[in-house]
Design a protein around this motif. Structure first.
Motif, mmCIF file in Angstrom:
data_model
loop_
_atom_site.group_PDB
_atom_site.id
_atom_site.type_symbol
_atom_site.label_atom_id
_atom_site.label_comp_id
_atom_site.label_asym_id
_atom_site.label_seq_id
_atom_site.Cartn_x
_atom_site.Cartn_y
_atom_site.Cartn_z
ATOM 1 N N TYR A 219 -30.541 -18.811 11.771
ATOM 2 C CA TYR A 219 -31.352 -19.316 10.659
ATOM 3 C C TYR A 219 -30.622 -19.191 9.335
ATOM 4 O O TYR A 219 -30.561 -20.133 8.552
ATOM 5 N N ALA A 220 -30.070 -18.012 9.057
ATOM 6 C CA ALA A 220 -29.433 -17.761 7.762
ATOM 7 C C ALA A 220 -28.217 -18.650 7.526
ATOM 8 O O ALA A 220 -27.975 -19.105 6.403
ATOM 9 N N LEU A 221 -27.474 -18.911 8.590
ATOM 10 C CA LEU A 221 -26.263 -19.732 8.469
ATOM 11 C C LEU A 221 -26.525 -21.207 8.774
ATOM 12 O O LEU A 221 -25.598 -22.009 8.755
ATOM 13 N N ASN A 222 -27.781 -21.537 9.081
ATOM 14 C CA ASN A 222 -28.187 -22.908 9.380
ATOM 15 C C ASN A 222 -27.328 -23.515 10.494
ATOM 16 O O ASN A 222 -26.792 -24.615 10.370
ATOM 17 N N LEU A 223 -27.196 -22.772 11.593
ATOM 18 C CA LEU A 223 -26.389 -23.209 12.727
ATOM 19 C C LEU A 223 -27.239 -23.989 13.726
ATOM 20 O O LEU A 223 -28.447 -23.789 13.811
ATOM 21 N N SER A 224 -26.585 -24.835 14.478
ATOM 22 C CA SER A 224 -27.247 -25.547 15.576
ATOM 23 C C SER A 224 -27.058 -24.746 16.855
ATOM 24 O O SER A 224 -26.044 -24.060 17.029
ATOM 25 N N TYR A 225 -28.017 -24.851 17.758
ATOM 26 C CA TYR A 225 -27.877 -24.196 19.045
ATOM 27 C C TYR A 225 -26.769 -24.896 19.828
ATOM 28 O O TYR A 225 -26.606 -26.107 19.727
ATOM 29 N N PRO A 226 -26.030 -24.150 20.672
ATOM 30 C CA PRO A 226 -25.041 -24.804 21.539
ATOM 31 C C PRO A 226 -25.755 -25.806 22.445
ATOM 32 O O PRO A 226 -26.824 -25.502 22.990
ATOM 33 N N GLN A 227 -25.204 -26.991 22.597
ATOM 34 C CA GLN A 227 -25.867 -28.064 23.344
ATOM 35 C C GLN A 227 -26.243 -27.629 24.765
ATOM 36 O O GLN A 227 -27.330 -27.925 25.235
ATOM 37 N N ALA A 228 -25.350 -26.927 25.438
ATOM 38 C CA ALA A 228 -25.616 -26.515 26.819
ATOM 39 C C ALA A 228 -26.762 -25.505 26.923
ATOM 40 O O ALA A 228 -27.382 -25.373 27.969
ATOM 41 N N TRP A 229 -27.068 -24.799 25.841
ATOM 42 C CA TRP A 229 -28.083 -23.754 25.845
ATOM 43 C C TRP A 229 -29.268 -24.083 24.936
ATOM 44 O O TRP A 229 -30.098 -23.226 24.648
ATOM 45 N N LYS A 230 -29.365 -25.331 24.501
ATOM 46 C CA LYS A 230 -30.380 -25.720 23.526
ATOM 47 C C LYS A 230 -31.803 -25.386 23.987
ATOM 48 O O LYS A 230 -32.585 -24.800 23.242
ATOM 49 N N CYS A 231 -32.148 -25.746 25.218
ATOM 50 C CA CYS A 231 -33.502 -25.487 25.717
ATOM 51 C C CYS A 231 -33.770 -23.995 25.871
ATOM 52 O O CYS A 231 -34.864 -23.518 25.570
ATOM 53 N N THR A 232 -32.772 -23.237 26.315
ATOM 54 C CA THR A 232 -32.929 -21.791 26.464
ATOM 55 C C THR A 232 -33.207 -21.140 25.111
ATOM 56 O O THR A 232 -34.128 -20.334 24.969
ATOM 57 N N PHE A 233 -32.413 -21.512 24.108
ATOM 58 C CA PHE A 233 -32.628 -20.966 22.768
ATOM 59 C C PHE A 233 -33.986 -21.389 22.212
ATOM 60 O O PHE A 233 -34.662 -20.604 21.555
ATOM 61 N N GLU A 234 -34.390 -22.622 22.503
ATOM 62 C CA GLU A 234 -35.694 -23.095 22.017
ATOM 63 C C GLU A 234 -36.832 -22.301 22.657
ATOM 64 O O GLU A 234 -37.810 -21.963 21.987
ATOM 65 N N VAL A 235 -36.717 -21.985 23.936
ATOM 66 C CA VAL A 235 -37.744 -21.182 24.609
ATOM 67 C C VAL A 235 -37.829 -19.799 23.972
ATOM 68 O O VAL A 235 -38.914 -19.314 23.662
ATOM 69 N N PHE A 236 -36.675 -19.161 23.739
ATOM 70 C CA PHE A 236 -36.686 -17.851 23.072
ATOM 71 C C PHE A 236 -37.342 -17.939 21.711
ATOM 72 O O PHE A 236 -38.193 -17.134 21.355
ATOM 73 N N GLN A 237 -36.934 -18.938 20.932
ATOM 74 C CA GLN A 237 -37.423 -19.063 19.563
ATOM 75 C C GLN A 237 -38.907 -19.397 19.511
ATOM 76 O O GLN A 237 -39.683 -18.726 18.843
ATOM 77 N N LYS A 238 -39.287 -20.438 20.213
ATOM 78 C CA LYS A 238 -40.623 -20.999 20.018
ATOM 79 C C LYS A 238 -41.699 -20.406 20.919
ATOM 80 O O LYS A 238 -42.867 -20.409 20.547
ATOM 81 N N ILE A 239 -41.315 -19.909 22.085
ATOM 82 C CA ILE A 239 -42.322 -19.341 22.981
ATOM 83 C C ILE A 239 -42.303 -17.814 22.909
ATOM 84 O O ILE A 239 -43.321 -17.184 22.646
ATOM 85 N N LEU A 240 -41.153 -17.213 23.121
ATOM 86 C CA LEU A 240 -41.098 -15.751 23.164
ATOM 87 C C LEU A 240 -41.236 -15.111 21.788
ATOM 88 O O LEU A 240 -41.914 -14.108 21.631
ATOM 89 N N MET A 241 -40.570 -15.694 20.780
ATOM 90 C CA MET A 241 -40.630 -15.110 19.441
ATOM 91 C C MET A 241 -41.723 -15.757 18.582
ATOM 92 O O MET A 241 -41.986 -15.303 17.479
ATOM 93 N N ASN A 242 -42.319 -16.833 19.066
ATOM 94 C CA ASN A 242 -43.396 -17.549 18.386
ATOM 95 C C ASN A 242 -43.015 -17.972 16.961
ATOM 96 O O ASN A 242 -43.796 -17.837 16.021
ATOM 97 N N LEU A 243 -41.794 -18.473 16.818
ATOM 98 C CA LEU A 243 -41.328 -19.006 15.535
ATOM 99 C C LEU A 243 -41.342 -20.522 15.615
ATOM 100 O O LEU A 243 -40.681 -21.104 16.462
ATOM 101 N N ASP A 244 -42.086 -21.158 14.742
ATOM 102 C CA ASP A 244 -42.188 -22.621 14.740
ATOM 103 C C ASP A 244 -42.691 -23.134 16.094
ATOM 104 O O ASP A 244 -42.206 -24.122 16.610
ATOM 105 N N GLY A 245 -43.655 -22.418 16.670
ATOM 106 C CA GLY A 245 -44.146 -22.707 18.010
ATOM 107 C C GLY A 245 -45.030 -23.920 18.149
ATOM 108 O O GLY A 245 -45.460 -24.247 19.249
ATOM 109 N N LYS A 246 -45.324 -24.611 17.068
ATOM 110 C CA LYS A 246 -46.203 -25.776 17.154
ATOM 111 C C LYS A 246 -45.434 -27.054 17.486
ATOM 112 O O LYS A 246 -45.998 -28.000 18.005
ATOM 113 N N ARG A 247 -44.134 -27.088 17.177
ATOM 114 C CA ARG A 247 -43.318 -28.272 17.462
ATOM 115 C C ARG A 247 -42.366 -27.960 18.613
ATOM 116 O O ARG A 247 -41.347 -27.322 18.426
#
Length: 107
Positions: A65-93
């Motif tokens: 977040y602080a460095l405004n980085l993109s998730y690695p393409q191969a791991w994009k869905c995994t990172f999104e699950v951690f972020q949006k489901i497990l950590m409940n950050l921006d979980g509405k989109r």
């Protein structure tokens, strides 16, 4: 869990896009505290000496977040699950794949 030699691990650091590494004593039990936990970004160790894997994951997301980085393409869905489901950050989109997983998890 994969066990590797310290020299092998350091050799693979430059090949790592993003990640959390854990160093344990040889023959250590999984429940034992690790010797070292750190964060790698673009092959560079940016944090070391963290107290736990949980802290390492949280710090990795904070850096993303602080460095405004993109998730690695191969791991994009995994990172999104951690972020949006497990950590409940921006979980509405959610992406359709992650939305489908969340629905299956709630059933």
């Amino acid at each position: 869990m994969v066990s590797v030699d310290i020299d092998d691990m350091e050799r693979d650091f430059p090949l790592t896009t993003m990640g959390v590494y854990v160093v344990r004593k040889e023959n250590a039990e999984p429940k034992e505290d690790p010797e070292d936990v750190g964060v790698l970004i673009e092959g560079v160790e940016v944090l070391a000496g963290l107290p736990s894997i949980t802290c390492g994951c949280a710090m990795l997301f904070g850096l993303i977040y602080a460095l405004n980085l993109s998730y690695p393409q191969a791991w994009k869905c995994t990172f999104e699950v951690f972020q949006k489901i497990l950590m409940n950050l921006d979980g509405k989109r959610l992406s359709p794949k992650v939305q489908s997983l969340k629905i299956k998890m709630l059933q």
